[in-house]
Design a protein around this motif. Structure first.
Motif, PDB file in Angstrom:
ATOM      1  N   ALA A  67       0.830  -1.212   0.000  1.00 44.47           N
ATOM      2  CA  ALA A  67       0.000   0.000   0.000  1.00 44.47           C
ATOM      3  C   ALA A  67       0.861   1.257   0.000  1.00 44.47           C
ATOM      4  O   ALA A  67       0.534   2.245  -0.674  1.00 44.47           O
ATOM      5  CB  ALA A  67      -0.928  -0.019   1.208  1.00 44.47           C
ATOM      6  N   ALA A  68       1.957   1.246   0.757  1.00 42.41           N
ATOM      7  CA  ALA A  68       2.836   2.412   0.810  1.00 42.41           C
ATOM      8  C   ALA A  68       3.472   2.687  -0.547  1.00 42.41           C
ATOM      9  O   ALA A  68       3.693   3.851  -0.920  1.00 42.41           O
ATOM     10  CB  ALA A  68       3.917   2.200   1.867  1.00 42.41           C
ATOM     11  N   THR A  69       3.752   1.633  -1.299  1.00 38.05           N
ATOM     12  CA  THR A  69       4.332   1.805  -2.635  1.00 38.05           C
ATOM     13  C   THR A  69       3.329   2.436  -3.595  1.00 38.05           C
ATOM     14  O   THR A  69       3.689   3.255  -4.448  1.00 38.05           O
ATOM     15  CB  THR A  69       4.802   0.448  -3.180  1.00 38.05           C
ATOM     16  N   LEU A  70       2.062   2.069  -3.450  1.00 36.64           N
ATOM     17  CA  LEU A  70       1.017   2.621  -4.317  1.00 36.64           C
ATOM     18  C   LEU A  70       0.580   4.023  -3.895  1.00 36.64           C
ATOM     19  O   LEU A  70       0.062   4.789  -4.721  1.00 36.64           O
ATOM     20  CB  LEU A  70      -0.208   1.707  -4.318  1.00 36.64           C
ATOM     21  N   ALA A  71       0.756   4.353  -2.622  1.00 40.87           N
ATOM     22  CA  ALA A  71       0.165   5.565  -2.054  1.00 40.87           C
ATOM     23  C   ALA A  71       0.506   6.853  -2.808  1.00 40.87           C
ATOM     24  O   ALA A  71      -0.395   7.667  -3.061  1.00 40.87           O
ATOM     25  CB  ALA A  71       0.550   5.693  -0.580  1.00 40.87           C
ATOM     26  N   PRO A  72       1.773   7.112  -3.186  1.00 41.21           N
ATOM     27  CA  PRO A  72       2.054   8.377  -3.888  1.00 41.21           C
ATOM     28  C   PRO A  72       1.274   8.525  -5.188  1.00 41.21           C
ATOM     29  O   PRO A  72       0.776   9.613  -5.501  1.00 41.21           O
ATOM     30  CB  PRO A  72       3.571   8.301  -4.137  1.00 41.21           C
ATOM     31  N   TRP A  73       1.171   7.436  -5.948  1.00 43.45           N
ATOM     32  CA  TRP A  73       0.438   7.528  -7.217  1.00 43.45           C
ATOM     33  C   TRP A  73      -1.059   7.662  -6.970  1.00 43.45           C
ATOM     34  O   TRP A  73      -1.750   8.396  -7.682  1.00 43.45           O
ATOM     35  CB  TRP A  73       0.723   6.309  -8.085  1.00 43.45           C
ATOM     36  N   THR A  74      -1.582   6.977  -5.974  1.00 45.08           N
ATOM     37  CA  THR A  74      -2.995   7.098  -5.636  1.00 45.08           C
ATOM     38  C   THR A  74      -3.322   8.525  -5.200  1.00 45.08           C
ATOM     39  O   THR A  74      -4.365   9.079  -5.584  1.00 45.08           O
ATOM     40  CB  THR A  74      -3.368   6.113  -4.518  1.00 45.08           C
ATOM     41  N   ALA A  75      -2.418   9.131  -4.407  1.00 44.55           N
ATOM     42  CA  ALA A  75      -2.608  10.521  -3.983  1.00 44.55           C
ATOM     43  C   ALA A  75      -2.580  11.459  -5.178  1.00 44.55           C
ATOM     44  O   ALA A  75      -3.376  12.408  -5.262  1.00 44.55           O
ATOM     45  CB  ALA A  75      -1.526  10.904  -2.972  1.00 44.55           C
ATOM     46  N   ARG A  76      -1.681  11.189  -6.099  1.00 46.86           N
ATOM     47  CA  ARG A  76      -1.609  12.014  -7.318  1.00 46.86           C
ATOM     48  C   ARG A  76      -2.920  11.942  -8.098  1.00 46.86           C
ATOM     49  O   ARG A  76      -3.427  12.947  -8.613  1.00 46.86           O
ATOM     50  CB  ARG A  76      -0.440  11.538  -8.166  1.00 46.86           C
ATOM     51  N   ASN A  77      -3.504  10.721  -8.204  1.00 48.98           N
ATOM     52  CA  ASN A  77      -4.769  10.560  -8.918  1.00 48.98           C
ATOM     53  C   ASN A  77      -5.907  11.317  -8.219  1.00 48.98           C
ATOM     54  O   ASN A  77      -6.786  11.881  -8.872  1.00 48.98           O
ATOM     55  CB  ASN A  77      -5.125   9.076  -9.021  1.00 48.98           C
ATOM     56  N   TRP A  78      -5.885  11.322  -6.884  1.00 52.31           N
ATOM     57  CA  TRP A  78      -6.924  12.047  -6.141  1.00 52.31           C
ATOM     58  C   TRP A  78      -6.821  13.549  -6.404  1.00 52.31           C
ATOM     59  O   TRP A  78      -7.838  14.219  -6.646  1.00 52.31           O
ATOM     60  CB  TRP A  78      -6.804  11.759  -4.650  1.00 52.31           C
ATOM     61  N   VAL A  79      -5.617  14.063  -6.378  1.00 58.90           N
ATOM     62  CA  VAL A  79      -5.413  15.494  -6.618  1.00 58.90           C
ATOM     63  C   VAL A  79      -5.785  15.866  -8.052  1.00 58.90           C
ATOM     64  O   VAL A  79      -6.385  16.914  -8.304  1.00 58.90           O
ATOM     65  CB  VAL A  79      -3.945  15.877  -6.329  1.00 58.90           C
ATOM     66  N   THR A  80      -5.467  14.986  -9.000  1.00 53.57           N
ATOM     67  CA  THR A  80      -5.697  15.284 -10.409  1.00 53.57           C
ATOM     68  C   THR A  80      -7.145  15.082 -10.824  1.00 53.57           C
ATOM     69  O   THR A  80      -7.730  15.921 -11.519  1.00 53.57           O
ATOM     70  CB  THR A  80      -4.791  14.405 -11.297  1.00 53.57           C
ATOM     71  N   HIS A  81      -7.746  13.961 -10.386  1.00 51.03           N
ATOM     72  CA  HIS A  81      -9.081  13.590 -10.879  1.00 51.03           C
ATOM     73  C   HIS A  81     -10.180  13.703  -9.826  1.00 51.03           C
ATOM     74  O   HIS A  81     -11.360  13.529 -10.153  1.00 51.03           O
ATOM     75  CB  HIS A  81      -9.052  12.143 -11.397  1.00 51.03           C
ATOM     76  N   HIS A  82      -9.807  13.927  -8.564  1.00 43.25           N
ATOM     77  CA  HIS A  82     -10.777  14.042  -7.470  1.00 43.25           C
ATOM     78  C   HIS A  82     -11.610  12.771  -7.320  1.00 43.25           C
ATOM     79  O   HIS A  82     -12.787  12.810  -6.965  1.00 43.25           O
ATOM     80  CB  HIS A  82     -11.693  15.255  -7.683  1.00 43.25           C
ATOM     81  N   HIS A  83     -10.988  11.640  -7.603  1.00 36.97           N
ATOM     82  CA  HIS A  83     -11.596  10.336  -7.409  1.00 36.97           C
ATOM     83  C   HIS A  83     -10.551   9.407  -6.800  1.00 36.97           C
ATOM     84  O   HIS A  83      -9.350   9.584  -6.997  1.00 36.97           O
ATOM     85  CB  HIS A  83     -12.082   9.720  -8.735  1.00 36.97           C
ATOM     86  N   PHE A  84     -11.049   8.396  -6.068  1.00 33.48           N
ATOM     87  CA  PHE A  84     -10.125   7.402  -5.531  1.00 33.48           C
ATOM     88  C   PHE A  84      -9.799   6.398  -6.633  1.00 33.48           C
ATOM     89  O   PHE A  84     -10.628   5.563  -7.002  1.00 33.48           O
ATOM     90  CB  PHE A  84     -10.731   6.684  -4.325  1.00 33.48           C
ATOM     91  N   VAL A  85      -8.613   6.512  -7.172  1.00 33.82           N
ATOM     92  CA  VAL A  85      -8.147   5.627  -8.238  1.00 33.82           C
ATOM     93  C   VAL A  85      -6.788   5.083  -7.812  1.00 33.82           C
ATOM     94  O   VAL A  85      -5.787   5.781  -7.898  1.00 33.82           O
ATOM     95  CB  VAL A  85      -8.008   6.382  -9.584  1.00 33.82           C
TER      96      VAL A  85
END
Length: 245
Positions: A150-168
């Motif tokens: 999960a920690a490895t995925l977290a930065p990219w998931t956070a980036r998707n939230w900031v960019t698309h405003h969805h949990f991706v």
């Protein structure tokens, strides 16, 4: 998914020479996949002859050779997956939490390269639950591996939230790919349907990738509800083709 572009970025900084260097690196990684296969087979105690046969099969498999010189993510993905399973098997047998964390990191990198790896986190936990009598520390191993994943995925998931405003977690290709695959015609999957989907989305004014994915996921569900028998036949045919039966 960001994994393969991040892998290519240092090579592309060198221009045309970087592309050639990336291909040579991928050929080395493809060869190393055979080594990983041998080590994994030995770790499973299948015997040296079986391990050599498995490694040779991987080394000369036409599709793996084909992908090794293409600017595609398959070669990198296979190396990461091979390392993941090898390290996880070591962690399971020794109970070493450090190895479990490394396996989780490799699993996360694999999923960032090709998101199809993401469900294996859940499969891993279920298998560990099933074989829990083999390893007293199974809960800790699964927890540490999962947290590292999960920690490895977290930065990219956070980036998707900031960019698309969805949990991706990684990408939004599931719905589109699902609809695209509702056929047994290989040419339609590779060329016709994807182009038709793009034309349909443009005609409807759909440009957001999440809206695109949701729209075609809805179309896929509607088709399945209207054609349940055809869907089951499609699943059977694709299963046979996938396993080369």
């Amino acid at each position: 998914p960001p994994g393969y572009p991040f892998f290519l970025a240092p090579f592309l900084a060198f221009g045309v020479w970087g592309v050639s260097l990336a291909r040579w690196t991928q050929m080395f990684l493809s060869a190393y996949t055979a080594v990983l296969t041998y080590r994994f087979a030995v770790s499973l105690r299948l015997g040296r002859p079986a391990a050599l046969v498995a490694a040779a099969f991987v080394a000369v498999h036409p599709m793996l050779v084909f992908f090794s010189v293409r600017m595609m993510s398959e070669t990198l993905f296979l190396v990461l997956v091979g390392c993941f399973f090898l390290i996880w098997l070591k962690a399971w047998r020794t109970g070493a939490l450090r190895d479990a964390a490394l396996a989780g990191f490799l699993g996360g990198l694999s999923a960032l390269t090709r998101p199809v790896m993401l469900p294996f986190a859940g499969v891993l936990a279920l298998v560990a639950l099933w074989r829990r009598r083999e390893q007293p520390r199974w809960v800790a191993l699964v927890a540490v591996c999962g947290m590292a994943w999960a920690a490895t995925l977290a930065p990219w998931t956070a980036r998707n939230w900031v960019t698309h405003h969805h949990f991706v977690p990684i990408s939004v290709q599931g719905g589109g790919n699902f609809y695209e695959g509702l056929t047994v015609d290989p040419d339609e999957i590779r060329f016709k349907r994807s182009h038709a989907m793009g034309d349909e989305a443009r005609a409807l004014g759909i440009s957001d990738p999440i809206a695109f994915d949701e729209y075609f996921a809805g179309k896929a569900r509607s088709w399945i509800r209207a054609n349940p028998g055809a869907f089951l036949r499609l699943c059977a045919v694709n299963a046979v083709r996938f396993w080369r039966l």
